[in-house]
Design an enzyme around this catalytic site. Structure first.
Site, short mmCIF file in Angstrom:
data_model
loop_
_atom_site.label_atom_id
_atom_site.label_comp_id
_atom_site.label_asym_id
_atom_site.label_seq_id
_atom_site.Cartn_x
_atom_site.Cartn_y
_atom_site.Cartn_z
N CYS A 152 43.09 41.65 40.96
CA CYS A 152 41.68 42.04 40.89
C CYS A 152 40.75 40.88 41.22
O CYS A 152 40.79 39.83 40.57
CB CYS A 152 41.38 42.58 39.49
SG CYS A 152 39.62 42.73 39.11
N GLY A 153 39.89 41.07 42.23
CA GLY A 153 38.96 40.01 42.64
C GLY A 153 37.97 39.65 41.55
O GLY A 153 37.63 38.47 41.36
N HIS A 154 37.46 40.65 40.81
CA HIS A 154 36.51 40.38 39.73
C HIS A 154 37.17 39.57 38.62
O HIS A 154 36.54 38.71 38.00
CB HIS A 154 35.97 41.70 39.16
CG HIS A 154 35.13 42.47 40.14
ND1 HIS A 154 33.96 41.97 40.66
CD2 HIS A 154 35.29 43.70 40.68
CE1 HIS A 154 33.42 42.86 41.49
NE2 HIS A 154 34.22 43.91 41.52
N CYS A 155 38.45 39.85 38.35
CA CYS A 155 39.19 39.09 37.34
C CYS A 155 39.36 37.63 37.77
O CYS A 155 39.23 36.72 36.95
CB CYS A 155 40.56 39.72 37.10
SG CYS A 155 40.50 41.44 36.55
#
Length: 504
Positions: free
Chosen positions: A55-58
């Site tokens: 996950c990019g946001h993670c």
């Protein structure tokens, strides 16, 4: 040893074994199914992050999460930060209702609540301290005050001679309602003297950007008046952001959910040195219109920001440029006559906007030469009203977006529809790219939107039936009477929504 004593000892050993097995990664605890319950039982305050490795946001949150953990550790806080790989620990993720990544939850003495703060280290720490401590920290000495102010980028301190006065009590209520800012209160004469506070009931913002200190200009009486509390909240919100805010994942929520709904957006290129060149230029007019218009810079080198350029009808070659957007009016846009980014020109542009002298800017494409040479007529902003409101003809218009999957599926069917009725001189089959052409009197909320403008009356009837050649044909031939889809069918067919302001 009694059986009860043996049981207790065994339980303690089990908890100890669970804790011993907990891995710590750069100050963040790593929990799994087999050690989760023991860790939660042993710690009063635990923030959980459920993440997915891909996950990019993670990935963006990870360094800020580590910074927050280290800040809390340095402050000797009892709050523990935890991360859980939700793609591995699926039972824990299901138990906590994880539907997206990252999902954060705070366990407060065994009870879980949703995390609602920001994703920068200071935001995480401030939110946790507010949720686990007093609404307003009491400052008894100058050392207390200095330590509190130094520990945060932005704080609010209330100076009240009597901590139990109506004004002080009302101030604490405002502090209790704020999730994302740190508040303190003092009745100490030495703290009053240290910060040059004269009189009673003063509220001061201390920050590490722009001005170091700002005093709330109004008298805060603590009377039972919702407007008084709202004015203080607006003052705090206004000064909590820099004069010129950089738009990014961390600031987007604060920008769009704030009190100020009119924004000057300045499109720049960080790689070209525009931030260094223009941000200081913007600060003078930003200070003048603080509280009325929020000044925001957008780095157009970021791939994620290309959609914003498209929304304003801009290309990278147009940078640097500026626009004003008014969120209360369906994100109405305003364009300057002069695109120069200078203090004088920016001030003139914003002044014309605040004085109500600007006309709303509506996007439109150039009219193609062959716009009426095919069975499906092409509409743009400049020819829409002439064609759609022709009282001699029925006109079916498809409002579409080039990126919309539903529109792409409809395209070959719509071409066949145009071919079917190409010889009918009382009917026009038309389409318009609603992302590149805007109309003041027509609001599109999803794609595709199919609307029949009836001859004689220009009544607009929206089609909600199945998007088939037969269905659209019946809709036209019955003058808009056919085409209401059953509610169940409508719920299953979720069309592509027009981008919301927080998605820009």
């Amino acid at each position: 040893m009694s059986s009860i004593g043996g049981f207790c000892l065994a339980a303690l050993c089990l908890v100890a074994a669970c804790l011993a097995a907990v891995e710590v990664d750069d100050g963040v605890y790593v929990l799994k199914q087999d050690n989760f319950d023991g860790f939660i039982a042993e710690n009063d305050y635990v923030l959980l992050e459920f993440y997915a490795p891909w996950c990019g946001h993670c990935k963006a949150l990870a360094p800020e999460y580590v910074k927050a953990a280290k800040k809390l550790e340095e402050a000797k806080s009892a709050i523990k930060l935890v991360k859980i790989d939700a793609t591995v620990e699926t039972q824990l993720a299901e138990k906590h209702g994880v539907r997206g990544y990252p999902t954060l939850k705070l366990y407060r003495q065994g009870v879980a609540i949703d995390y609602t703060g920001g994703r920068q280290a200071d935001d995480i720490v401030n939110w946790l301290l507010k949720k686990t401590g007093p609404a307003a920290q009491e400052l008894q000495t100058v050392d207390d005050a200095k330590a509190f102010i130094e520990a945060h980028n932005f704080v609010i301190v209330g100076f009240f001679k009597e901590a139990s006065s109506p004004a002080a009590t009302a101030y604490v209520k405002v502090a209790n309602a704020a999730d994302d800012h740190m508040f303190a209160i003092t009745s100490s004469d030495e703290v009053f003297n240290e910060y040059g506070i004269e009189g009673d009931g003063k509220i001061v913002v201390f920050k590490k950007f722009d001005e170091d200190k700002v005093v709330y200009p109004e008298e805060f009486t603590g009377k039972d008046d919702p407007l008084e509390a709202k004015n203080l909240q607006k003052f705090i919100a206004t000064h909590s952001l820099p004069l010129v805010v950089e738009f990014n994942q961390d600031t987007a929520q604060k920008i769009f959910s704030g009190e100020i709904k009119s924004h000057l957006l300045v499109f720049l290129s960080k790689a070209a040195g525009h931030l260094t060149k223009y941000v200081d230029v913007l600060k003078e007019p930003a200070k003048k219109y603080r509280g009325q218009v929020l000044f925001v810079t957008i780095d157009c080198d970021e791939t994620d920001h290309e959609r914003i350029l498209e929304f304003f009808g801009l290309k990278k070659d147009d940078v640097p440029s500026m626009r004003i957007i008014k969120l209360e009016e369906d994100m109405a846009k305003y364009k300057p006559e002069n695109r120069e980014i200078s203090a004088e020109n920016v001030q003139e542009f914003v002044a014309a906007f605040t004085d109500g002298k600007l006309k709303r800017h509506l996007l439109t494409q150039d009219l193609p030469e062959d716009w009426d040479k095919t069975p499906v007529t092409v509409l743009v902003g400049t020819n829409f009203h002439e064609i759609a409101y022709d009282k001699e003809k029925d006109v079916l218009v498809e409002f579409y977006a080039p990126w919309c999957g539903h529109c792409q599926q409809l395209a070959p069917i719509y071409e066949k529809l145009g071919e079917k009725y190409k010889d009918n001189d009382k009917l026009v089959i038309a389409k318009m790219d609603a992302t590149a052409n805007e109309l003041e009197d027509v609001k599109i909320t999803s794609f595709p939107t199919l609307t029949l403008y009836k001859k004689n009356t220009n009544e607009a009837v929206e089609y909600n039936g199945e998007r088939t050649l037969d269905g659209l044909s019946k809709f036209i031939e019955t003058g808009g009477q056919y085409g209401e889809a059953p509610e169940e069918a409508q719920e299953e067919d979720e069309d592509d929504d027009v981008p919301r302001k927080d998605e820009l």
